[in-house]
Design an enzyme around this catalytic site. Structure first.
Site, PDB file in Angstrom:
ATOM      1  N   GLU A  62      -2.111  -5.701  -3.330  1.00  8.42           N
ATOM      2  CA  GLU A  62      -1.030  -4.392  -2.772  1.00  8.42           C
ATOM      3  C   GLU A  62       0.058  -5.496  -2.006  1.00  8.42           C
ATOM      4  O   GLU A  62       1.041  -5.072  -1.840  1.00  8.42           O
ATOM      5  CB  GLU A  62      -2.012  -3.688  -1.279  1.00  8.42           C
ATOM      6  CG  GLU A  62      -2.652  -2.428  -2.137  1.00  8.42           C
ATOM      7  CD  GLU A  62      -3.445  -1.363  -0.726  1.00  8.42           C
ATOM      8  OE1 GLU A  62      -3.584  -0.789  -1.271  1.00  8.42           O
ATOM      9  OE2 GLU A  62      -3.973  -2.650   0.113  1.00  8.42           O
ATOM     10  N   ASP A  82       0.831  -1.001  -0.157  1.00  9.62           N
ATOM     11  CA  ASP A  82       0.024   0.167   0.052  1.00  9.62           C
ATOM     12  C   ASP A  82       1.220   1.542  -0.329  1.00  9.62           C
ATOM     13  O   ASP A  82       0.038   2.171  -1.069  1.00  9.62           O
ATOM     14  CB  ASP A  82      -0.509   0.158   1.455  1.00  9.62           C
ATOM     15  CG  ASP A  82      -1.727   1.260   1.273  1.00  9.62           C
ATOM     16  OD1 ASP A  82      -2.882   1.339   0.494  1.00  9.62           O
ATOM     17  OD2 ASP A  82      -1.661   2.005   2.257  1.00  9.62           O
TER      18      ASP A  82
END
EC number: 3.1.26.3
Length: 226
Positions: free
Chosen positions: A117, A45
């Site tokens: 992610e 992320d």
């Protein structure tokens, strides 16, 4: 896990893992194993946000921070990541527990986005920042070429509110109608009621806020503003 499916995924991603255990972990949901992908997701992320922010900074030298933030939010939000995941047929590669398999977790937007992610985090640990940056830019090339600053980059709830206020219509109401899953992995279902639409519009997400944004986005599409 089927090696044919895994090799096909790596070809689509444009990257072959040197340490296949990192790929296995990136594809593993917490419902399937204690060695799951949430730490990789945390890392990925942050890397994704940095890479996209850096790309926007250099592509738009005269655009202010607010517009760049909105463009970044559009590019890294869950539904964009889920779109990428579907382009890679990621759902067929996920390792899910029996409950998630039964409930169709391989199609759930939040799980697909989180796994993307985690893959980014895994690629970084398997290689280096330059490699993962180039990979992300390859994945996002079309989206980066098409994105532009402006009102369209405001989040869906803001755009819907401004649209209704501009026409002196009541603001939308958002109602939580269902919460599924354990506390660490919930899925919220929201009904958004808007003046002019006969039925509430449904949105789902891994948090109430994300579900409200998803519902607002569907309303905008119905109003042909999207």
């Amino acid at each position: 896990m089927n090696p044919i499916v895994i090799n096909r995924l790596q070809r689509k991603l444009g990257y072959t893992f040197n340490h296949q255990e990192l790929l296995q972990q990136a594809l593993t949901h917490r419902s399937a194993s204690s060695k799951h992908n949430e730490r990789l997701e945390f890392l990925g992320d942050s890397i994704l946000s940095f890479v996209i922010a850096n790309a926007l900074y250099h592509r738009f030298p005269r655009v202010d921070e607010g517009d760049m933030s909105r463009m970044r939010a559009t590019l890294v939000r869950g539904n964009t990541l889920a779109e990428l995941a579907r382009e890679f047929d990621l759902g067929e590669c996920l390792r899910l527990g029996p409950g998630e398999l039964k409930s169709g977790g391989f199609r759930r937007e939040s799980i697909l986005a989180d796994t993307m992610e985690a893959l980014i985090g895994g690629v970084f640990l398997d290689s280096n920042i330059q490699t993962v940056e180039q990979l992300i830019l390859n994945w996002y090339k079309t989206r980066l070429d098409e994105i532009s600053p402006g009102d369209k980059q405001k989040d869906p709830k803001t755009r819907l509110q401004e649209y209704l206020q501009g026409r002196h219509l009541p603001l939308p109401s958002y109602l939580v109608v269902q919460v599924r899953g354990e506390a660490h992995d919930q899925e919220f279902t929201i009904h958004c009621q808007v003046s002019g639409l006969s039925e509430p519009v449904v949105g789902t997400g891994s948090s109430r806020r994300k579900a409200e944004q998803a519902a607002a986005e569907q309303v905008l599409k119905k109003l042909e503003l999207e």
